[in-house]
Design an enzyme around this catalytic site. Sequence first.
Site, short mmCIF file in Angstrom:
data_model
loop_
_atom_site.label_atom_id
_atom_site.label_comp_id
_atom_site.label_asym_id
_atom_site.label_seq_id
_atom_site.Cartn_x
_atom_site.Cartn_y
_atom_site.Cartn_z
N TYR A 54 -12.59 7.22 -13.82
CA TYR A 54 -12.19 6.54 -13.86
C TYR A 54 -10.87 5.63 -12.98
O TYR A 54 -10.56 6.15 -11.71
CB TYR A 54 -11.01 6.74 -15.45
N CYS A 82 -14.99 10.66 -15.72
CA CYS A 82 -13.59 9.96 -16.19
C CYS A 82 -12.26 10.98 -15.53
O CYS A 82 -12.40 10.99 -14.66
CB CYS A 82 -13.58 9.82 -17.26
N HIS A 83 -11.45 10.63 -15.86
CA HIS A 83 -10.36 11.83 -15.94
C HIS A 83 -11.01 13.60 -15.20
O HIS A 83 -9.71 13.55 -14.53
CB HIS A 83 -8.96 11.74 -16.42
N GLY A 137 -10.66 12.69 -20.43
CA GLY A 137 -9.43 12.52 -21.34
C GLY A 137 -8.28 12.62 -20.24
O GLY A 137 -7.81 13.30 -19.26
N ARG A 138 -7.35 13.40 -21.49
CA ARG A 138 -5.76 14.39 -21.11
C ARG A 138 -5.67 15.57 -20.51
O ARG A 138 -5.08 15.36 -19.94
CB ARG A 138 -4.80 13.95 -21.39
N GLU A 163 -5.51 16.83 -16.88
CA GLU A 163 -4.21 16.88 -16.81
C GLU A 163 -3.01 17.54 -16.18
O GLU A 163 -2.75 17.72 -15.07
CB GLU A 163 -3.92 15.33 -16.79
#
Length: 185
Positions: free
Chosen positions: A137, A117-118, A87-88, A91
């Site tokens: 990802y 993923c992320h 997800g975000r 980050e």
Amino acid sequence: MAKVLMITGDFTEDYETMVPFQTLLACGHEVAAACPGKAAGETVKTAIHDFEGDQTYTEKPGHIFALNATWAEIDAGAYDALVIPGGRAPEYLRLDESVLVAVRHFFDAGKPVAAICHGAQLLAAAGVLEGRTCSAYPACAPEVRAAGGTYAEIEVTEAVTDGTLVTAPAWPAHPAWLKQFMALL
């Protein structure tokens, strides 16, 4: 059974947080879900990422996920394994030095780590990908390579294990990803 730390945060991917959290609990493991700056009982918002034929994933509001651990009280040494959802959240979580120290602990101690993923953004920022094979990802492939890792180009339903690291591109890989991770537990 294993004591597992899950590092998460606001706008973590919904399935990549909820599914491993609930699956690991259902299999008898203890899971501490924690977020820097938040305490047990507080929540994070999740985001649903879907693959609907666009050039990248779409993002929709997800569920509210209740944390059951307080980040300020986390001692990574007390845990047997680590889960990093995508997800975000990764980050901005990668900007928190305490998160990077915790991630490095699991690698230095040779403990199982599952990232999806992320989540690879945290691995790259922590400097633990040198010489390792890592899926993520596809948009994270440049970060994996820049961190000295080999990006595994696998199907979205597959996962890859490199030593104690289990990674996958996105939530459709949950069966393979969780099976490989639990084999290490």
